[in-house]
Write a protein that holds these residues in place. Structure first.
Motif, PDB file in Angstrom:
ATOM      1  N   GLN A 263       0.437  -1.106  -0.114  1.00  0.00           N
ATOM      2  CA  GLN A 263      -0.001   0.342   0.279  1.00  0.00           C
ATOM      3  C   GLN A 263       1.031   1.228  -0.417  1.00  0.00           C
ATOM      4  OE1 GLN A 263      -2.764   0.093   3.333  1.00  0.00           O
ATOM      5  NE2 GLN A 263      -3.341   2.525   3.093  1.00  0.00           N
ATOM      6  N   THR A 278      -6.464  -0.377  -5.738  1.00  0.00           N
ATOM      7  CA  THR A 278      -6.578  -1.090  -4.549  1.00  0.00           C
ATOM      8  C   THR A 278      -8.341  -1.932  -4.408  1.00  0.00           C
ATOM      9  OG1 THR A 278      -6.768  -1.865  -2.119  1.00  0.00           O
ATOM     10  CG2 THR A 278      -7.958   0.363  -3.119  1.00  0.00           C
ATOM     11  N   GLY A 280      -8.794  -3.328  -1.094  1.00  0.00           N
ATOM     12  CA  GLY A 280      -9.318  -3.503  -0.072  1.00  0.00           C
ATOM     13  C   GLY A 280      -8.292  -4.607   0.304  1.00  0.00           C
ATOM     14  N   GLU A 281      -7.535  -5.171  -0.220  1.00  0.00           N
ATOM     15  CA  GLU A 281      -6.465  -6.083   0.259  1.00  0.00           C
ATOM     16  C   GLU A 281      -4.603  -6.125  -0.485  1.00  0.00           C
ATOM     17  OE1 GLU A 281      -8.133  -9.602   0.523  1.00  0.00           O
ATOM     18  OE2 GLU A 281      -9.862  -8.923   1.689  1.00  0.00           O
ATOM     19  N   ARG A 282      -5.495  -6.075  -1.855  1.00  0.00           N
ATOM     20  CA  ARG A 282      -3.825  -6.189  -2.725  1.00  0.00           C
ATOM     21  C   ARG A 282      -4.495  -4.908  -3.098  1.00  0.00           C
ATOM     22  NH1 ARG A 282      -6.514  -9.313  -6.972  1.00  0.00           N
ATOM     23  NH2 ARG A 282      -4.861  -9.498  -7.839  1.00  0.00           N
ATOM     24  N   ARG A 329     -13.634  -3.366  -2.084  1.00  0.00           N
ATOM     25  CA  ARG A 329     -14.087  -4.500  -2.371  1.00  0.00           C
ATOM     26  C   ARG A 329     -13.117  -6.091  -2.998  1.00  0.00           C
ATOM     27  NH1 ARG A 329     -18.420  -2.063  -2.929  1.00  0.00           N
ATOM     28  NH2 ARG A 329     -20.193  -3.243  -4.679  1.00  0.00           N
ATOM     29  N   PRO A 330     -13.141  -7.196  -2.824  1.00  0.00           N
ATOM     30  CA  PRO A 330     -13.376  -7.909  -4.073  1.00  0.00           C
ATOM     31  C   PRO A 330     -13.489  -7.123  -5.126  1.00  0.00           C
ATOM     32  CG  PRO A 330     -12.933  -8.806  -2.008  1.00  0.00           C
ATOM     33  CD  PRO A 330     -13.873  -7.835  -1.834  1.00  0.00           C
TER      34      PRO A 330
END
Length: 383
Positions: A263, A278, A280-282, A329-330
């Motif tokens: 990040q 992003t 939210g994770e990657r 989100r994904p």
């Protein structure tokens, strides 16, 4: 034609003219008050009468004589100063060289129609559109001379903005300002749909008997971007129904460099030619491969979005990074955007291109109610 499509508003022809007008001004306690907007709400035909009642109660003042106004406002440590007058919108530009006002975003025709109907019912221009330009040294000195006087009005509004207002009526100064503005070109910083509404109101009245027509003019504030510049910030995006894998596939299709990074590195890599995204994770960075005359937001909407294998089902717009990240989100990626420079936006507009919707955020904007223009007071018609 698709009613939701964006279209280019017509261009106003030069010379750029700001005409004096007799301003209506809300009392300081009403300016910046969250409830003030209700005064300009439905039924719009009652707004003028409502302001007359406020005037009788001392909540609105009305200048007896037309003036060109210098309005200085300060907000969050920034001070902006601009000339406020009635912009001549009575002539359309036939050629690019004739243009005096440069829009940089398209407009929704239905929204422009609704705003024109609303102003017609209210018989008001309730707030100025914001224009920016680069003033000449002589104009800058004339503005500075006005600002050296004691202001005619000075107060802090309910929202915390500090205001100083000067009414300029000296014929020699007005003539100097008019001469220095004549060859200027102004970029619309805020108010594209209100600008389009001015043009629609003006066109509706063309067939009426000759004489002064208030709709030949529209309220505008002209800021010298070299003197007291507005801040130009980014507007970030959330692409729903799209994943980082979709973004990677689009980048590969277009031959763009895509790299997933931590990040901190991704955010640090954000620049005029690179986006950070992003789920939210990657996190990932896309190098757009653009030159100095193309904005990142153009590359995103004109090339990357069409190349996505899935979505976006919807695009949401955010003025802060936190708001954008809140939607990640994904199956919905947040795309952090760089802000274009004002010079780039001007080059885009001069090249007859439009930036995608919600590409720029000029700040700060003045509070509602500082200077209002009545359409019932007809000044001399523009020549």
């Amino acid at each position: 034609m698709d009613a939701t499509a964006l279209v280019t508003p017509p261009y106003v022809a030069g010379p750029l003219r700001l005409e004096p007008f007799p301003a209506l001004m809300l009392a300081p306690a009403r300016v910046g008050n969250p409830t003030t907007g209700r005064a300009f709400a439905r039924p719009y035909k009652d707004v003028s009468a409502r302001l007359l009642r406020w005037q009788a109660r001392g909540l609105v003042t009305a200048d007896a004589e037309p003036a060109l106004y210098l309005h200085e406002y300060s907000s969050n440590g920034m001070t902006v100063r601009g000339l406020v007058g009635a912009l001549d919108v009575s002539h359309r530009a036939a050629h690019a060289a004739d243009r005096a006002v440069l829009p940089h975003e398209g407009i929704h025709p239905v929204q422009a129609d609704e705003l024109a109907d609303r102003m017609d019912e209210m018989q008001l221009n309730p707030a100025p559109i914001l224009l920016v330009h680069q003033g000449s040294p002589r104009l800058r000195e004339a503005v500075a001379d006005i600002a050296r006087r004691d202001p005619d009005h000075a107060y802090t509004d309910r929202g915390g903005q500090e205001h100083r207002i000067w009414a300029e009526r000296t014929p020699e100064t007005l003539a100097l300002i008019a001469a220095e503005l004549a060859e200027s070109k102004a970029l619309i910083a805020d108010g594209h749909h209100r600008y389009a509404a001015y043009l629609r109101l003006q066109r509706r009245r063309v067939g009426e008997p000759a004489g002064p027509r208030p709709t030949d003019l529209g309220l505008a504030m002209l800021v010298d971007q070299t003197d007291t510049p507005l801040f130009l910030g980014p507007i970030h995006r959330t692409l729903s129904g799209t994943s980082l894998d979709d973004l990677r596939d689009a980048a590969e299709t277009l031959g763009l460099e895509y790299a997933e990074q931590p990040q901190a590195d991704a955010v640090h890599a954000l620049s005029a030619a690179r986006l950070a995204a992003t789920d939210g994770e990657r996190w990932a960075v896309v190098d757009l491969g653009i030159d100095a005359d193309e904005a990142a937001v153009e590359a995103l909407h004109h090339r990357i979005v069409p190349a996505l294998p899935h979505g976006p089902a919807a695009i949401a717009y955010h003025h802060t990074v936190d708001d954008a990240l809140g939607g990640a989100r994904p199956d919905a990626i947040a795309v952090l955007m760089p802000a274009p420079s004002v010079d780039l936006v001007i080059r885009v507009a001069e090249a007859d291109r439009l930036l995608p919707e919600k590409a720029t955020s000029f700040q700060p904007k003045p509070s509602l109610g500082v200077l209002i223009r009545s359409l019932r007071d007809a000044p001399d018609a523009p020549s």
